[in-house]
Design an enzyme around this catalytic site. Structure first.
Site, short mmCIF file in Angstrom:
data_model
loop_
_atom_site.label_atom_id
_atom_site.label_comp_id
_atom_site.label_asym_id
_atom_site.label_seq_id
_atom_site.Cartn_x
_atom_site.Cartn_y
_atom_site.Cartn_z
N ASP A 210 0.92 -1.15 0.11
CA ASP A 210 -0.07 0.02 -0.02
C ASP A 210 0.89 1.14 -0.09
OD1 ASP A 210 -2.45 1.45 -0.12
OD2 ASP A 210 -2.60 1.43 2.05
N LYS A 212 2.18 4.62 -1.13
CA LYS A 212 1.65 5.96 -1.68
C LYS A 212 2.10 6.96 -1.09
CE LYS A 212 -2.53 4.90 0.81
NZ LYS A 212 -4.21 4.77 0.76
N ASN A 215 1.29 7.42 2.83
CA ASN A 215 2.15 6.73 3.66
C ASN A 215 3.62 7.02 3.83
OD1 ASN A 215 -0.36 5.31 4.53
ND2 ASN A 215 -0.19 3.65 2.83
N ASP A 231 2.66 2.76 7.91
CA ASP A 231 1.34 2.23 7.53
C ASP A 231 1.48 0.57 6.84
OD1 ASP A 231 -1.06 1.31 7.26
OD2 ASP A 231 -1.93 3.04 6.33
N THR A 266 -4.44 0.42 -2.66
CA THR A 266 -5.17 1.67 -3.28
C THR A 266 -5.38 1.61 -4.64
OG1 THR A 266 -4.64 2.90 -1.37
CG2 THR A 266 -5.41 4.16 -3.19
#
Length: 336
Positions: A210, A212, A215, A231, A266
């Site tokens: 994840d 991005k 994060n 995260d 995401t």
């Protein structure tokens, strides 16, 4: 969010990166329309640093007073929820973020007065336990300058308290929005720090899944701050995966690597093989890094469509356009 479900995002506008950002992070950030600055709402920050009040008519002292009142009003409520073992060691200062299964507070160590963040996770629900276990599996094993550092853990039947270093420099996303886009030099520096973290994580068999700009946090507000990968709720750690999670595990003597099948993350940052539900490896993090590099250099996202189906199709085809020097992007997308 637990693995197996991709994040559902609202429709995105194509007019500006700011509007794109609104759609990408609408589940965690509140914004008003650009033509109504007088009605701007309080912006909810990432759960690692304090929220602020965005009102152009307030002076610095007024903002600070409002912020302090908000923090003071919230502290007693969340102090009561903390276990005595935790509050005996740390002084709870302010609530600074919240998630589906967690609350994050800024604290001070009572003996040293050093600031930290405590992430309090509710683990009674299976989904909360899954996210907590994923984070702990990673954070208890890592120590790197570009990965958020776990200080200590307090575990109880209903809650788990993770004491983490406090990042106060804001999200990478915030800096991109404030600048419009990065220079190639600044983008390269940011990518180098993220790559350093990924090389380290992947060497340990950890796939983030994840990655991005939301994060990725700056340790302090200065221009020379290091970036921290955070995260790990969707991360996969090789030694803790179940048979359902691993599609195949290679022979270490032959150098083959294990691969994953679960679709999570995401959508705008997900790699083609993940969307196609094919076995994948830690290379999916490199795809996400390519998307991040594109955003840093252009201020826009490479793959965007109001229709989720068309968005996935464009990602699978790997078709994007960019005006200017794309050597860095070509390198990061080259494995497809």
């Amino acid at each position: 969010m637990g693995c197996g479900n991709s994040k559902v995002l609202p429709e995105a506008s194509k007019k500006s990166y700011v509007s794109v950002v609104q759609s990408l992070v609408a589940f965690s950030k509140g914004h008003e329309d650009d033509d109504e600055p007088k009605k701007q709402k309080k912006k909810q920050k990432n759960p690692w640093f304090s929220a602020s009040v965005d009102n152009p008519h307030l002076g610095p002292s007024s903002k600070q007073q409002i912020k302090q009142r908000q923090e003071w009003n919230k502290v007693p409520k969340y102090k009561d929820k903390f276990e005595p073992r935790v509050t005996a060691r740390y002084d709870i200062k302010a609530l600074i973020g919240r998630g589906s299964f967690s609350r994050v507070v800024r604290v001070e160590h009572r003996a040293t007065r050093q600031p930290f963040a405590i992430k309090m996770m509710e683990v009674e629900a299976p989904e909360g336990r899954e996210v907590c276990d994923s984070e702990l599996a990673v954070l208890q094993r890592v120590s790197h300058a570009n990965v958020i550092q776990l200080v200590e853990v307090f575990q109880f039947p209903q809650r788990v308290y993770m004491v983490l270093e406090l990042a106060t420099g804001g999200e990478l996303l915030d800096r991109v929005v404030s600048r419009g886009h990065f220079t190639e030099r600044d983008a390269t520096q940011a990518i180098q720090m993220i790559l350093a973290a990924l090389v380290y994580l992947h060497s340990l068999g950890i796939t983030h899944r994840d990655l991005k700009p939301e994060n990725l946090l700056y340790y302090h507000p200065g221009a020379d701050s290091r970036l921290l990968v955070t995260d790990f709720g969707l991360s996969a750690f090789a030694s803790t995966l179940t048979r359902c999670e691993i599609s195949e595990r290679g022979n270490e003597e032959t150098g083959e690597s294990w691969s994953l099948r679960t679709t999570c993350g995401t959508p705008e940052y997900m790699a083609p093989e993940m969307l196609l539900r094919r076995p994948y490896s830690c290379a999916v993090d490199m795809w996400a890094l390519g998307v991040i590099a594109y955003i840093l250099l252009s201020g826009t996202v490479p793959f965007e469509d109001d229709s989720r189906t068309r968005l996935y199709r464009s990602i699978v085809r790997g078709k994007y356009s960019f005006r200017g020097n794309v050597s860095l992007l070509d390198f990061l997308f080259s494995y497809v």
